[in-house]
Design an enzyme around this catalytic site. Sequence first.
Site, PDB file in Angstrom:
ATOM      1  N   CYS A   1      41.617  56.467  44.306  1.00 44.62           N
ATOM      2  CA  CYS A   1      42.582  56.968  43.213  1.00 44.62           C
ATOM      3  C   CYS A   1      42.476  58.244  42.763  1.00 44.62           C
ATOM      4  O   CYS A   1      43.369  58.941  42.522  1.00 44.62           O
ATOM      5  CB  CYS A   1      42.502  55.922  42.122  1.00 44.62           C
ATOM      6  SG  CYS A   1      40.866  55.881  41.354  1.00 44.62           S
TER       7      CYS A   1
ATOM      8  N   GLU B   1      44.539  51.152  34.598  1.00 45.33           N
ATOM      9  CA  GLU B   1      44.073  52.346  35.362  1.00 45.33           C
ATOM     10  C   GLU B   1      44.722  52.377  36.638  1.00 45.33           C
ATOM     11  O   GLU B   1      44.730  51.637  37.583  1.00 45.33           O
ATOM     12  CB  GLU B   1      42.641  51.855  35.615  1.00 45.33           C
ATOM     13  CG  GLU B   1      41.619  51.741  34.679  1.00 45.33           C
ATOM     14  CD  GLU B   1      41.140  52.970  34.147  1.00 45.33           C
ATOM     15  OE1 GLU B   1      41.173  54.073  35.026  1.00 45.33           O
ATOM     16  OE2 GLU B   1      40.754  53.092  32.927  1.00 45.33           O
TER      17      GLU B   1
HETATM   18  P1  NAD Z   1      48.622  47.127  43.479  1.00 46.46           P
HETATM   19  O1  NAD Z   1      49.157  47.502  42.070  1.00 46.46           O
HETATM   20  O2  NAD Z   1      49.536  46.916  44.492  1.00 46.46           O
HETATM   21  O3  NAD Z   1      47.752  45.875  43.237  1.00 46.46           O
HETATM   22  C1  NAD Z   1      46.922  45.931  42.213  1.00 46.46           C
HETATM   23  C2  NAD Z   1      46.711  44.269  41.697  1.00 46.46           C
HETATM   24  O4  NAD Z   1      48.001  43.881  41.307  1.00 46.46           O
HETATM   25  C3  NAD Z   1      46.276  43.493  42.760  1.00 46.46           C
HETATM   26  O5  NAD Z   1      45.560  42.382  42.341  1.00 46.46           O
HETATM   27  C4  NAD Z   1      47.575  42.612  43.233  1.00 46.46           C
HETATM   28  O6  NAD Z   1      47.272  41.338  43.624  1.00 46.46           O
HETATM   29  C5  NAD Z   1      48.398  42.613  42.037  1.00 46.46           C
HETATM   30  N1  NAD Z   1      49.711  42.741  41.959  1.00 46.46           N
HETATM   31  C6  NAD Z   1      50.377  43.490  43.073  1.00 46.46           C
HETATM   32  N2  NAD Z   1      51.652  43.339  42.653  1.00 46.46           N
HETATM   33  C7  NAD Z   1      52.143  42.310  41.628  1.00 46.46           C
HETATM   34  C8  NAD Z   1      53.025  41.894  40.912  1.00 46.46           C
HETATM   35  N3  NAD Z   1      54.409  42.335  41.448  1.00 46.46           N
HETATM   36  N4  NAD Z   1      53.017  41.245  39.987  1.00 46.46           N
HETATM   37  C9  NAD Z   1      51.662  40.947  39.489  1.00 46.46           C
HETATM   38  N5  NAD Z   1      50.462  41.329  39.866  1.00 46.46           N
HETATM   39  C10 NAD Z   1      50.657  42.073  40.999  1.00 46.46           C
HETATM   40  O7  NAD Z   1      47.696  48.467  43.866  1.00 46.46           O
HETATM   41  P2  NAD Z   1      46.862  48.446  44.895  1.00 46.46           P
HETATM   42  O8  NAD Z   1      47.673  48.698  46.387  1.00 46.46           O
HETATM   43  O9  NAD Z   1      45.776  47.387  44.980  1.00 46.46           O
HETATM   44  O10 NAD Z   1      46.009  49.848  44.625  1.00 46.46           O
HETATM   45  C11 NAD Z   1      46.534  51.250  44.760  1.00 46.46           C
HETATM   46  C12 NAD Z   1      46.813  51.705  43.589  1.00 46.46           C
HETATM   47  O11 NAD Z   1      45.896  51.590  42.594  1.00 46.46           O
HETATM   48  C13 NAD Z   1      46.939  53.258  43.660  1.00 46.46           C
HETATM   49  O12 NAD Z   1      48.112  53.566  43.175  1.00 46.46           O
HETATM   50  C14 NAD Z   1      45.889  53.849  43.202  1.00 46.46           C
HETATM   51  O13 NAD Z   1      45.748  55.153  42.830  1.00 46.46           O
HETATM   52  C15 NAD Z   1      45.541  52.792  42.030  1.00 46.46           C
HETATM   53  N6  NAD Z   1      44.194  52.753  41.760  1.00 46.46           N
HETATM   54  C16 NAD Z   1      43.870  53.454  40.499  1.00 46.46           C
HETATM   55  C17 NAD Z   1      42.473  53.210  40.295  1.00 46.46           C
HETATM   56  C18 NAD Z   1      41.893  53.966  38.717  1.00 46.46           C
HETATM   57  O14 NAD Z   1      40.739  53.622  38.488  1.00 46.46           O
HETATM   58  N7  NAD Z   1      42.760  54.682  38.030  1.00 46.46           N
HETATM   59  C19 NAD Z   1      41.389  52.941  40.901  1.00 46.46           C
HETATM   60  C20 NAD Z   1      41.875  52.316  42.263  1.00 46.46           C
HETATM   61  C21 NAD Z   1      43.367  52.258  42.466  1.00 46.46           C
END
Ligand code: NAD
Length: 455
Positions: A243, A209
């Site tokens: 998002c 997602e």
């Molecule tokens: P992110 O990708 O930075 O982090 C998401 C998760 O991944 C966190 O739990 C984090 O600990 C983990 N993570 C981060 N870097 C990592 C790595 N290098 N290796 C492994 N795990 C890692 O995202 P965010 O900042 O938490 O959220 C924002 C993004 O999420 C935006 O792009 C937003 O659009 C998207 N989002 C999508 C939805 C949806 O339903 N489609 C909902 C909410 C947010």
Amino acid sequence: MNIEGIIEKQRGFFHSNRTKDIRYRTEQLKKLQQLLKENESLLYQAINADFGKSMFDTFMTELSLVYHEINKALKNLKKWSSPKRTTSGLFLFPGKSYIIPEPLGNTLIIGAWNYPYQLTLIPAISALAAGNTVLLKPSEMAAESSKALAHIINRNFPSEYFYVIEGGVDETTALLNNRFDKIFFTGSSQVGKIIYEAASKQLTPVTLELGGKNPTFVFADSPIKMTAKRLVWAKFLNAGQTCVAPDYVLVESSIEQSFLQAMKDEIEMRFDKNKLTENYTRIINTRNFDRLVNLIDQNKIFTGGFANRAERYISPTILQCVSFSDHIMKDEIFGPILPVIPFTNLDETIAQVKSKPKPLACYIFSKDRRKTAQILTEISFGGGSINDSVMHLANTNLPFGGVGLSGIGSYHGQAGFDSFSHHKSIYEKPFWFELKLKYAPYSKRKLSLIKWLLE
Ligand code: NAD
């Protein structure tokens, strides 16, 4: 407890077949509902400490969706999990065919920080309803909310069934070194690629997602005040850290000025101008605050642009005269800044949108069915609303998910149950009849009969 230890315990528990029992699943979902209700004040305090989110917003955009999802699962669990009959055709006579939904097994759910409760608990509800074990990894960026979830779940559920592991990149990387039967990830497209790559090593199925730049079309025939009202709400909810928030607006040039003014009026009515208000969420951290402030082109501010770093506050900001080549149009904004791009030629504008990755959402404000149909047909995107924004997410009968760079797979309601299930196909035949046709020796007559039966 170490990660490997918990995963091993969850594997053993799944093999005990305990989660196959529908009554067990029902009890656990009811228990989760009860626990969340009992701990609501902790949940409100934690999210408020993380990014100043109000109780009203937390209930409306987090807890109400979680409760609704539990109720929906409780109501439909029997139906969703029961075998479904399907037809077999003459060649397979006298057998019957059916599909048995079965749990995938041990699941890993990784959440994003922006809706720390619903983005972790809704997939967890689907996974538990479908009979899986769950290991939940909330985002470390909403640290207090993550702590609250761990506190509620780890004290009350057996760790071999449902457990929260807190942490960031290191912990997630360690988790991904293990084998799961399903990984459900919510977050950015960049990290989504890391998750997908790790999952591919074990051919683990994933739901991703992700995010993207969500376009919003506003046509001259739409009622301007109502359009502005709905868009301002959707964009500045959670301070734009949603998002499915409208990322940018494409407005027909003929109404550009009146639309901008209507948005400004609406912002002034809803939020205290340039002041910190309780109804308005803060930016999650200073890194994101600085990133967002850098996106504001001072020469293009129509309204807003006020920022307070100590409070991580950015007022609802609208930029005018923006074009597709502006810096702000490069990546997902994910904050309270709304660029407005005027357009005259719809075909050219659609082509511009299509030159970007497929968005998670798209919104169209118009009474003209032909224009709406053209956009729905020509642009690929996850989901959307017509004459509204964000609200499609609230209907659990609509599968929610992206396409292309905005995601793989979907959830909410039955779509969530299905994404955590394998659909096992069975053909069952009695012994009393056997068609000789498929057996050797073959003949021309048999071939023409087979052709008639199988084509
Ligand atoms: P992110 O990708 O930075 O982090 C998401 C998760 O991944 C966190 O739990 C984090 O600990 C983990 N993570 C981060 N870097 C990592 C790595 N290098 N290796 C492994 N795990 C890692 O995202 P965010 O900042 O938490 O959220 C924002 C993004 O999420 C935006 O792009 C937003 O659009 C998207 N989002 C999508 C939805 C949806 O339903 N489609 C909902 C909410 C947010």
